[in-house]
Design a protein around this motif. Structure first.
Motif, PDB file in Angstrom:
ATOM      1  N   LYS A  22      -8.985 -66.443  65.643  1.00 35.61           N
ATOM      2  CA  LYS A  22      -9.459 -65.819  64.440  1.00 35.61           C
ATOM      3  C   LYS A  22      -9.428 -64.480  64.465  1.00 35.61           C
ATOM      4  CE  LYS A  22      -9.603 -70.042  62.329  1.00 35.61           C
ATOM      5  NZ  LYS A  22      -8.580 -70.551  61.843  1.00 35.61           N
ATOM      6  N   TYR A 103     -12.227 -53.288  56.206  1.00 33.02           N
ATOM      7  CA  TYR A 103     -13.245 -54.451  55.790  1.00 33.02           C
ATOM      8  C   TYR A 103     -14.410 -54.414  56.934  1.00 33.02           C
ATOM      9  CZ  TYR A 103      -9.650 -56.423  53.031  1.00 33.02           C
ATOM     10  OH  TYR A 103      -8.712 -56.512  51.937  1.00 33.02           O
ATOM     11  N   THR A 105     -14.437 -55.639  59.733  1.00 35.11           N
ATOM     12  CA  THR A 105     -14.282 -56.762  60.844  1.00 35.11           C
ATOM     13  C   THR A 105     -12.996 -57.024  61.279  1.00 35.11           C
ATOM     14  OG1 THR A 105     -14.764 -59.327  61.105  1.00 35.11           O
ATOM     15  CG2 THR A 105     -14.165 -58.388  58.983  1.00 35.11           C
ATOM     16  N   ASP A 107     -12.089 -60.353  62.067  1.00 34.37           N
ATOM     17  CA  ASP A 107     -12.221 -61.732  61.609  1.00 34.37           C
ATOM     18  C   ASP A 107     -11.245 -62.002  60.614  1.00 34.37           C
ATOM     19  OD1 ASP A 107     -12.492 -64.598  61.773  1.00 34.37           O
ATOM     20  OD2 ASP A 107     -14.647 -64.457  61.087  1.00 34.37           O
ATOM     21  N   THR A 109     -10.817 -64.594  58.810  1.00 32.34           N
ATOM     22  CA  THR A 109     -11.295 -65.606  57.747  1.00 32.34           C
ATOM     23  C   THR A 109     -12.316 -64.731  56.670  1.00 32.34           C
ATOM     24  OG1 THR A 109     -13.278 -66.304  59.199  1.00 32.34           O
ATOM     25  CG2 THR A 109     -11.380 -67.621  59.015  1.00 32.34           C
ATOM     26  N   GLU A 110     -13.010 -63.595  57.409  1.00 30.20           N
ATOM     27  CA  GLU A 110     -13.828 -62.761  56.844  1.00 30.20           C
ATOM     28  C   GLU A 110     -12.945 -61.844  55.902  1.00 30.20           C
ATOM     29  OE1 GLU A 110     -17.491 -61.756  55.893  1.00 30.20           O
ATOM     30  OE2 GLU A 110     -17.252 -63.670  57.098  1.00 30.20           O
ATOM     31  N   ARG A 113     -12.190 -63.610  53.049  1.00 27.13           N
ATOM     32  CA  ARG A 113     -13.025 -63.927  51.983  1.00 27.13           C
ATOM     33  C   ARG A 113     -13.413 -62.831  51.269  1.00 27.13           C
ATOM     34  NH1 ARG A 113     -18.407 -63.666  51.881  1.00 27.13           N
ATOM     35  NH2 ARG A 113     -18.768 -62.865  53.879  1.00 27.13           N
ATOM     36  N   LEU A 114     -13.176 -61.526  51.758  1.00 28.41           N
ATOM     37  CA  LEU A 114     -13.726 -60.100  51.276  1.00 28.41           C
ATOM     38  C   LEU A 114     -12.554 -59.583  50.255  1.00 28.41           C
ATOM     39  CD1 LEU A 114     -15.404 -58.470  54.171  1.00 28.41           C
ATOM     40  CD2 LEU A 114     -16.580 -59.258  52.177  1.00 28.41           C
TER      41      LEU A 114
END
Length: 116
Positions: A22, A103, A105, A107, A109-110, A113-114
């Motif tokens: 990820k 962002y 990060t 990741d 998936t993060e 999500r953002l």
């Protein structure tokens, strides 16, 4: 024959990392491993046991090259692939850095999500 198996293992490691990770940096490393496996396969496919390179100087006998030549096409393809993979790798690193600055990060998936 064992070298093809080792190349398959290297390709499988890169593919597993590409599908399971990820983190963007780990994904980039997995893509680099896949590219190395493909380049190794191309080099091994053009290998000829006991063959000689297509470089003949003035004092050498051309008979060995004529009976056991090595195909230079896979070597040229690998050189082109190395240049292309280096440029793709630099582009991916630049995109990962821009995503990190935006962002905060790596990741994925993060980042999904953002979205917004």
């Amino acid at each position: 024959m064992i070298i093809y198996f080792l190349i398959l293992i290297l390709f499988s490691v890169g593919l597993y990392g590409l599908l399971s990770q990820k983190n963007l940096i780990k994904l980039i490393i997995s893509i680099s491993i896949l590219e190395c496996a493909v380049n190794l396969f191309l080099i091994i496919a053009g290998f000829s046991a006991g063959g000689s390179a297509p470089i003949i100087s003035a004092g050498q006998d051309a008979g060995r090259f004529m009976t056991h030549p090595v195909d230079p096409f896979p070597e040229a393809m690998v050189l082109i692939a190395i240049v292309i993979s280096l440029s793709v790798l630099l582009l991916l690193i630049a995109m990962a850095l821009r995503l990190y600055h935006h962002y905060g990060t790596y990741d994925i998936t993060e980042i999904r999500r953002l979205r917004g």
